[in-house]
Design a protein around this motif. Sequence first.
Motif, PDB file in Angstrom:
ATOM      1  N   VAL A   1       7.664   6.959  11.457  1.00 60.44           N
ATOM      2  CA  VAL A   1       7.702   6.052  10.124  1.00 60.44           C
ATOM      3  C   VAL A   1       9.764   6.157   9.107  1.00 60.44           C
ATOM      4  CG1 VAL A   1       7.152   6.729   8.217  1.00 60.44           C
ATOM      5  CG2 VAL A   1       5.129   7.029   9.477  1.00 60.44           C
TER       6      VAL A   1
ATOM      7  N   GLY B   1      -2.384   1.904  10.870  1.00 67.88           N
ATOM      8  CA  GLY B   1      -1.559   2.739   9.405  1.00 67.88           C
ATOM      9  C   GLY B   1      -2.084   2.992   8.567  1.00 67.88           C
ATOM     10  N   ARG B   2      -2.911   4.423   9.805  1.00 70.07           N
ATOM     11  CA  ARG B   2      -3.837   5.741   8.280  1.00 70.07           C
ATOM     12  C   ARG B   2      -3.065   6.875   9.011  1.00 70.07           C
ATOM     13  NH1 ARG B   2      -8.520   3.321  10.395  1.00 70.07           N
ATOM     14  NH2 ARG B   2      -8.794   5.032  11.714  1.00 70.07           N
TER      15      ARG B   2
ATOM     16  N   ASP C   1       1.755   7.715   3.705  1.00 68.09           N
ATOM     17  CA  ASP C   1       1.093   6.994   3.886  1.00 68.09           C
ATOM     18  C   ASP C   1       1.030   5.820   3.683  1.00 68.09           C
ATOM     19  OD1 ASP C   1      -1.112   9.248   4.710  1.00 68.09           O
ATOM     20  OD2 ASP C   1      -1.341   8.875   3.136  1.00 68.09           O
ATOM     21  N   GLU C   2       2.213   5.634   2.450  1.00 66.19           N
ATOM     22  CA  GLU C   2       2.658   4.069   2.263  1.00 66.19           C
ATOM     23  C   GLU C   2       3.875   3.726   2.980  1.00 66.19           C
ATOM     24  OE1 GLU C   2       5.139   2.369  -1.685  1.00 66.19           O
ATOM     25  OE2 GLU C   2       4.382   3.959  -1.305  1.00 66.19           O
TER      26      GLU C   2
ATOM     27  N   LEU D   1       3.733   4.061   5.968  1.00 65.61           N
ATOM     28  CA  LEU D   1       2.804   3.838   7.613  1.00 65.61           C
ATOM     29  C   LEU D   1       2.316   2.769   7.358  1.00 65.61           C
ATOM     30  CD1 LEU D   1       1.529   4.740  10.036  1.00 65.61           C
ATOM     31  CD2 LEU D   1       0.005   6.012   9.397  1.00 65.61           C
ATOM     32  N   ALA D   2       1.020   2.362   6.607  1.00 63.77           N
ATOM     33  CA  ALA D   2       1.172   1.204   6.494  1.00 63.77           C
ATOM     34  C   ALA D   2       2.143  -0.007   6.285  1.00 63.77           C
ATOM     35  CB  ALA D   2       0.212   1.122   4.467  1.00 63.77           C
ATOM     36  N   GLU D   3       3.345  -0.158   5.460  1.00 67.59           N
ATOM     37  CA  GLU D   3       4.546  -1.144   5.607  1.00 67.59           C
ATOM     38  C   GLU D   3       4.438  -1.708   7.153  1.00 67.59           C
ATOM     39  OE1 GLU D   3       7.145   0.096   3.065  1.00 67.59           O
ATOM     40  OE2 GLU D   3       5.893  -0.282   0.760  1.00 67.59           O
TER      41      GLU D   3
ATOM     42  N   VAL E   1       3.737  -0.044  10.124  1.00 63.97           N
ATOM     43  CA  VAL E   1       1.793  -1.222  10.987  1.00 63.97           C
ATOM     44  C   VAL E   1       1.891  -3.128  10.212  1.00 63.97           C
ATOM     45  CG1 VAL E   1       0.129  -0.885  11.984  1.00 63.97           C
ATOM     46  CG2 VAL E   1       0.987   1.165  11.279  1.00 63.97           C
ATOM     47  N   ALA E   2       1.942  -2.792   9.260  1.00 63.11           N
ATOM     48  CA  ALA E   2       1.609  -4.158   8.572  1.00 63.11           C
ATOM     49  C   ALA E   2       3.537  -5.523   9.430  1.00 63.11           C
ATOM     50  CB  ALA E   2       1.927  -4.556   7.325  1.00 63.11           C
TER      51      ALA E   2
ATOM     52  N   ARG F   1       4.730   0.700  16.446  1.00 63.52           N
ATOM     53  CA  ARG F   1       2.609   0.253  16.777  1.00 63.52           C
ATOM     54  C   ARG F   1       2.708   1.818  17.872  1.00 63.52           C
ATOM     55  NH1 ARG F   1       4.907  -4.013  21.624  1.00 63.52           N
ATOM     56  NH2 ARG F   1       6.948  -2.212  21.563  1.00 63.52           N
TER      57      ARG F   1
END
Length: 430
Positions: free
Chosen positions: A18, A43-44, A54-55, A57-59, A61-62, A67
């Motif tokens: 991340v 993204g979890r 967490d935040e 990671l989600a960004e 992946v999006a 990957r």
Amino acid sequence: MRDICVVGLGRIGLPLAVQFAAKGHLVTGTDTDPETVAGAAAGRGPHAADAELDELLAEAVADGRLRASTDTTAAAAGADAVVLALPLDIGPDGEPDFQALDAATDAVAAGLRPGALVSYESTLPVGTLRGRFARRLEAGSGLVAGRDFWLVASPERTRTGRALADLRHHPKLVGGIDPDSTRQGAEFYRAVLDFDSRPDLPRINGVWELDGAETAELAGLAESAYRDVNIALVNQLARFADRVGVDLDQVIEACNSRPHTRLHRPGIAVGGHRVPVHPRLYLWNDPHATVVRAAREANEALPGYAVGLLEGALGPLTGVGVRILGASYRGGVRETGNSGVFPLVTALRAAGAEVSVSDPRYTPGELAALGLPPDEGKPAAALVVQADHPEYRDLGAADHPDVRVLLDGRRITDPARWEGVRRIVLGGGA
């Protein structure tokens, strides 16, 4: 921008992946566990992660910067830097269990390309990078370390629940198998990490280039050995304080008033991925380390000492209900790696006690899956605080009306809330 492969998406690897992605690099994280890969790809973050992780990671992946895959060889083939972030644990025989790292190394070697950097974030026994993994990488790739690819050790220095913050706060240690590898490794980490401003110690933060891989390996081991020895010292002081009727808390506060003294606090067990493990990795090839060996043995004896305290208060524990609070290895995290709860349960059962465990971060089913007897509400004469979860600060006798003795192994409970219950703390002078 770099193409980076991070091998292992656990407590070390996922935060690294991340962080690298947050700096704009393209990252492929790999793991042998399909569930872990699926979670990262969606993204979890894991339950033990912090909100910042967490935040981000989600960004990542999006945005397509991160990957996840189960194919380490393919990911390594497309990377100009490969970071192995798998923990090295101790096997049943007390020796390092290299199985997972060996397999990951072989998978990387099969895809390794000329000019790549390979960094081991795992904490390793001294000489392991050069004597074991360099050879495996060369044998599997046909390349020569230090000529065709760069190889460094950079032991992780993070804690569960605050890994990204620790990456910013602590200097990054890098030591290669040759000077060029060290320089390449240092250049890589300067490009992928951020460092907080340290006005108190402005010169230490950043990337530290060490003399070589062995220096980095020993530094990683020495940090945990120092902490283990310090904890062992205060744990032995606590046992003495109990015998002579002295409150060790006052002793620690008095000693720590001098800037060069920094005593830790006693605890009912020493858990986690680092402190119980790394000293054993050090002892593996330094049989003369008598101080470290004695400290490890002293800390491993604490669960048995705790049982003795309960027997002193209640008499024989055969058939006596004992409820343990906290399965996690420390407060505030959902992580049971080498947690003290396991030897504590074993020691209590050996004394004949009827043991149960509860933890606000685990369901009864999850505790049972870990091999721990979940609390089913049966009467218990004794309560043992094993982890210092913040929820335990507000507990009192009214919450456990059946309890006659409280053993607070972390000094987190409020004595005023436990009137009518015998409250015991380590080093409390009982």
